[in-house]
Design a protein around this motif. Structure first.
Motif, PDB file in Angstrom:
ATOM      1  N   ASP A  90       0.834  -1.203   0.000  1.00 50.68           N
ATOM      2  CA  ASP A  90       0.000   0.000   0.000  1.00 50.68           C
ATOM      3  C   ASP A  90       0.868   1.252   0.000  1.00 50.68           C
ATOM      4  N   LEU A 113      -5.382   9.417  -1.311  1.00 49.14           N
ATOM      5  CA  LEU A 113      -5.694   8.159  -1.980  1.00 49.14           C
ATOM      6  C   LEU A 113      -4.688   7.086  -1.585  1.00 49.14           C
ATOM      7  N   THR A 114      -5.066   5.841  -1.858  1.00 52.33           N
ATOM      8  CA  THR A 114      -4.206   4.688  -1.607  1.00 52.33           C
ATOM      9  C   THR A 114      -4.018   3.931  -2.909  1.00 52.33           C
ATOM     10  N   LYS A 116      -2.557   0.452  -4.316  1.00 52.03           N
ATOM     11  CA  LYS A 116      -2.101  -0.896  -3.934  1.00 52.03           C
ATOM     12  C   LYS A 116      -1.387  -1.505  -5.149  1.00 52.03           C
ATOM     13  N   GLU A 168     -16.267   9.303  -8.452  1.00 56.25           N
ATOM     14  CA  GLU A 168     -16.082   7.936  -8.943  1.00 56.25           C
ATOM     15  C   GLU A 168     -15.429   7.930 -10.321  1.00 56.25           C
ATOM     16  N   ASN A 171     -11.770   8.786  -9.897  1.00 64.40           N
ATOM     17  CA  ASN A 171     -11.061   7.644  -9.313  1.00 64.40           C
ATOM     18  C   ASN A 171     -10.757   6.593 -10.378  1.00 64.40           C
ATOM     19  N   GLY A 175      -7.010   5.408 -11.716  1.00 68.19           N
ATOM     20  CA  GLY A 175      -6.607   4.002 -11.676  1.00 68.19           C
ATOM     21  C   GLY A 175      -6.162   3.489 -13.042  1.00 68.19           C
ATOM     22  N   THR A 191      -5.381  -1.884  -7.027  1.00 66.93           N
ATOM     23  CA  THR A 191      -6.469  -1.029  -6.553  1.00 66.93           C
ATOM     24  C   THR A 191      -5.980   0.404  -6.394  1.00 66.93           C
ATOM     25  N   ASN A 193      -7.733   3.775  -4.615  1.00 61.62           N
ATOM     26  CA  ASN A 193      -8.885   4.231  -3.832  1.00 61.62           C
ATOM     27  C   ASN A 193      -8.725   5.707  -3.487  1.00 61.62           C
ATOM     28  N   ARG A 195      -9.760   8.280  -1.402  1.00 56.96           N
ATOM     29  CA  ARG A 195     -10.464   8.248  -0.127  1.00 56.96           C
ATOM     30  C   ARG A 195     -11.142   9.574   0.213  1.00 56.96           C
TER      31      ARG A 195
END
Length: 294
Positions: A90, A113-114, A116, A168, A171, A175, A191, A193, A195
C-alpha cells in the motif's frame, strides 16, 4: 560463505601438512573436520533459497541473470541475489504526502488516496535495473508517477466535479492511467482508492458563497412562481364571476325579479308584516305581505 569455504580448505591443508610431518593424529583429525566444514560451506555458498511470495534477481560479476522463483536455487558462489516481495504493497498518499491538485478553474484541493501495487515476477529484472531495490521501486516509480497522474486528472475537471459529483469517474480515470503507466515497468496496480478530496480554505469560501447565491436564486424563483400562480388564480376567479354575472343578467326578466321579491317578502312576513313597493317596473301599487294573507 564462499570465503569461509576458502579459509577452511586452506586450514585443512595446513593442518594435514603439519600432521603428516610430525605424525600427529590429532591434527589429521582436525584437518579432516576442517575439510568437511569447508565442503559444507562451499555447498551452501552455491545454494540460495527464495522465500514464498518472493522473486530473486541474481547478479554475477555485474551481470544480471534470469528471475529466480520461490524455493531452492543453485547459483555461483560469486552471485548476489536481490529479492523482491510479490505481495501487494500500500502506498498511502495522505498526511504529509497528500496531493495538492488544481481544478480546471484553478481551485486548490487536497486529494488523499491509496495505491495498492505489487511486483510482477516475470519483470523483476527490469525493476532491478530501474530501481535496484523494493523500497526504491515505491519511491522512484510508484510514488512520483501516481502524484503526477492525480494532478493531471484533476486538472481536467471542475472543482465541483472534483469534490462531489464526479468522484467515482475521477477515481476510475486515475486508476486506469496509473496501471497504464506502471504495467510496462513490471508493477501490477491492483487497486486505486480515492479516499477523500478536501477543498482549500479559499475554495471552501467560494463554495459557501456560491451555495448562498443558489439558495437566494431558488427562493426568488419560488416566490415568482407563487406570485404568478396567485395572479392566475385571481384571473380565473374574476373570469368565472364575470361569466356568472353575464349568465345571470341574460336569464333575469321583470316578472322573474318581481316573483323573487314577492317570495323574499313572504319569508320576511312570517315574523312581522312587511310594507313595500313591489319590485320590478311597470307597477306603482304598494304591496302588503303578512303572515295571514297573500
Amino acid at each position: 560463505m564462499f570465503v569461509l569455504f576458502i579459509i577452511l580448505v586452506i586450514a585443512a591443508a595446513v593442518m594435514y601438512a603439519v600432521a603428516r610431518s610430525g605424525d600427529n593424529r590429532g591434527l589429521k583429525i582436525g584437518a579432516l573436520g576442517a575439510l568437511i566444514a569447508g565442503l559444507f560451506a562451499g555447498t551452501a555458498s552455491c545454494v540460495h533459497v527464495v522465500s514464498a511470495y518472493e522473486v530473486g534477481v541474481p547478479v554475477t560479476f555485474g551481470k544480471v541473470g534470469s528471475p529466480m522463483s520461490s524455493g531452492v536455487n543453485l547459483t555461483s558462489p560469486f552471485t548476489d541475489v536481490t529479492t523482491f516481495s510479490t505481495r501487494p504493497v500500500d502506498l498511502n498518499l495522505s498526511d504529509k504526502d497528500v496531493v495538492e491538485v488544481r481544478s480546471s478553474q484553478g481551485g486548490v484541493m487536497y486529494a488523499e488516496l491509496t495505491v495498492k501495487w505489487a511486483v510482477t515476477p516475470a519483470k523483476a529484472v527490469e525493476l532491478y535495473r530501474l530501481a535496484g531495490s523494493e523500497d526504491a521501486i515505491q519511491q522512484r516509480l510508484v510514488f512520483p508517477d501516481s502524484r503526477e497522474i492525480v494532478r493531471n486528472v484533476f486538472a481536467r475537471h471542475t472543482s465541483e466535479e472534483g469534490y462531489t459529483s464526479a468522484r467515482e469517474k475521477i477515481n476510475a480515470e486515475i486508476g486506469d492511467l496509473i496501471r497504464e503507466r506502471l504495467a510496462p515497468r513490471g508493477i501490477d496496480v491492483t487497486t486505486v482508492n480515492l479516499r477523500n478530496v478536501k477543498p482549500s480554505e479559499k475554495l471552501q469560501d467560494q463554495i459557501d458563497r456560491k451555495i448562498q447565491q443558489q439558495q437566494a436564486t431558488e427562493r426568488a424563483t419560488e416566490a415568482a412562481l407563487t406570485a404568478k400562480a396567485e395572479a392566475e388564480r385571481r384571473r380565473i376567479e374574476a373570469e368565472g364571476i364575470a361569466k356568472a354575472n353575464r349568465i345571470l343578467n341574460e336569464s333575469l326578466s321583470d316578472k322573474v325579479l318581481t316573483n323573487q321579491c314577492i317570495e323574499a317578502f313572504r319569508e320576511a312576513a312570517e315574523k312581522n308584516p312587511v310594507y313595500a313597493v313591489p319590485c320590478g317596473s311597470g307597477s306603482g301599487n304598494p304591496l302588503i305581505v303578512d303572515s295571514t294573507r297573500n
